[in-house]
Design a protein around this motif. Structure first.
Motif, short mmCIF file in Angstrom:
data_model
loop_
_atom_site.label_atom_id
_atom_site.label_comp_id
_atom_site.label_asym_id
_atom_site.label_seq_id
_atom_site.Cartn_x
_atom_site.Cartn_y
_atom_site.Cartn_z
N ASP A 84 19.60 -14.25 17.62
CA ASP A 84 21.28 -14.18 18.60
C ASP A 84 21.17 -12.97 19.18
O ASP A 84 20.59 -12.29 20.13
N HIS A 97 16.51 -15.73 20.97
CA HIS A 97 17.70 -15.22 21.09
C HIS A 97 18.32 -15.64 23.00
O HIS A 97 17.01 -16.16 23.74
N THR A 98 19.05 -15.38 23.61
CA THR A 98 19.94 -15.87 24.86
C THR A 98 18.75 -14.90 25.42
O THR A 98 19.37 -13.57 25.54
N ASN A 126 20.86 -12.63 27.84
CA ASN A 126 21.76 -12.18 28.16
C ASN A 126 22.05 -10.94 29.90
O ASN A 126 23.05 -11.16 30.25
N GLN A 148 25.57 -21.03 25.65
CA GLN A 148 24.20 -20.94 24.98
C GLN A 148 24.09 -21.60 24.15
O GLN A 148 24.51 -22.40 23.49
N ASP A 149 22.60 -21.82 24.16
CA ASP A 149 22.12 -23.56 23.52
C ASP A 149 22.03 -22.61 21.71
O ASP A 149 20.73 -22.31 21.64
N THR A 198 23.02 -7.51 22.84
CA THR A 198 23.31 -8.90 23.95
C THR A 198 24.26 -7.44 24.24
O THR A 198 24.69 -8.37 25.91
N GLY A 256 22.72 -14.59 31.20
CA GLY A 256 24.24 -14.66 31.47
C GLY A 256 24.95 -13.48 31.99
O GLY A 256 26.00 -14.32 32.43
N PHE A 287 16.26 -17.64 25.32
CA PHE A 287 16.68 -18.86 26.04
C PHE A 287 17.73 -19.32 27.18
O PHE A 287 18.08 -18.07 27.42
N GLU A 288 17.77 -19.91 28.32
CA GLU A 288 17.95 -20.07 28.77
C GLU A 288 19.71 -20.32 29.69
O GLU A 288 19.97 -21.01 28.37
N PRO A 289 20.67 -19.07 29.82
CA PRO A 289 21.97 -19.09 29.74
C PRO A 289 22.39 -20.10 30.97
O PRO A 289 21.57 -20.41 31.67
#
Length: 339
Positions: free
Chosen positions: A150, A166-167, A169, A300-301, A199, A172, A329-331
């Motif tokens: 994260d 992590h996403t 961000n 968030q996945d 983040t 996002g 990871f894609e938001p």
């Protein structure tokens, strides 16, 4: 009173089956050569007699315990609680125990927890870092595989066993800004964590980028930096701003809890949502769908990230090379009624 049954040892299983202790050990660990018939005999005896391998003895042989440390900033926060639950479940299925430490977003406590995990000789650590960008320069992190989950650490290029999951961000924050623009945003505000955490900074920069594409400026006076990422801090900050006549037509809050606090303050001041003010949060916690005005937010996945963290940890511990250092990871924007 019924007597407590004495645990069955590996020696007892050996005597029961007529198989050597070494072969029983190989069957238990599924390591080495043995016939299918031998495996069936040993496994049958294990099941019938309730044999449980001695974790301490196994750890001493391997010079590492069959434990994984998990460090989280706030176990009461649903976002972090769900991450911990997913990780713990996946590790349990892989025959690993977990040692879970809650830092309460306290940097000194975080360091002590890291030291404790090192002293307990854990096999690896899954670490949701709580400190700001400069916080880890003085840290001597344990010499075990570490997954930063994260929250992306500053620079881990010097250690081959540091991995970040992590996403995106920045994206996002960009999605949040775009959603508010499309709902009529002209005078935005941002409610965020005051610490210099990747983040939060990435969400801020992505949000500013989306606004700038429509020549909308986020004023520095409209950025509210919170001492903690909970409802009460955002509620107090936005209530205070409204009492001073500072109002905005849109709010991006970098966590859902901040968004819920801001929403409560706005509604108490009789500001209609989304008629007079729009709100977008971040995380898509379960409460977001059950607010007085269902919250538009960034998903968030966390299950995917948690399962990937476990897979990578197990790959490393099984001697597999993990070439990638960073997994992003894609938001996803979840559109509800608040914006």
């Amino acid at each position: 009173m019924q007597a407590v049954k004495k645990p069955v040892s590996i020696t007892t299983i050996s005597k029961m089956t007529g198989v050597s202790i070494a072969t029983v050990s190989r069957v238990i660990n599924n390591n080495g050569r043995f016939s299918k018939r031998t495996r069936d005999i040993v496994q049958s005896a294990i099941c019938e007699n309730g044999y449980v391998p001695n974790a301490l003895a196994r750890g001493l042989r391997k010079k590492r315990m069959q434990n994984i440390g998990i460090i989280v900033p706030d176990i009461t926060n649903e976002f972090f609680a769900n991450i911990t639950r997913y990780i713990q479940k996946a590790l349990f299925e892989a025959d690993y125990s977990t040692l879970i430490y809650d830092t309460d977003e306290n940097a000194d406590l975080e360091l002590r927890h890291l030291q404790n995990l090192a002293a307990q000789n854990v096999s690896a650590i899954i670490f949701i870092a709580g400190g700001g960008e400069d916080h880890y320069k003085n840290y001597e992190l344990p010499p075990v595989p570490i997954i930063f989950l994260d929250r992306k650490p500053p620079d881990t290029s010097s250690r081959k066993d540091y991995i970040s999951i992590h996403t995106d961000n920045y994206k996002g924050g960009y999605l949040a800004g775009t959603a508010l623009k499309e709902s009529g945003c002209n005078n935005p505000a941002l409610v965020m964590d005051k610490r210099q955490i990747h983040t939060q900074l990435d969400r801020l920069h992505g949000f500013e980028k989306a606004l700038s594409e429509s020549r909308i400026k986020l004023k520095s006076s409209a950025i509210y930096k919170m001492p903690s990422i909970d409802c009460n801090t955002a509620y107090t900050a936005i209530s205070g701003a409204l009492a001073k006549g500072k109002s905005y037509d849109s709010y991006f809050c970098t966590t859902d809890w901040l968004a819920i606090g801001a929403m409560t303050a706005l509604l108490e001041h009789n500001i209609l949502i989304p008629g007079q003010a729009r709100i977008v949060g971040f995380d898509n916690i379960s409460t977001a769908n059950h607010c007085r005005v269902p919250l538009t937010t960034i998903h968030q996945d966390i299950k995917g990230m948690s399962n990937l963290a476990v897979k990578i940890i197990l790959d490393i511990l099984n001697g597999k090379e993990v070439k990638e250092k960073e997994f992003v990871f894609e938001p996803v924007l979840v559109k509800r009624q608040s914006a």
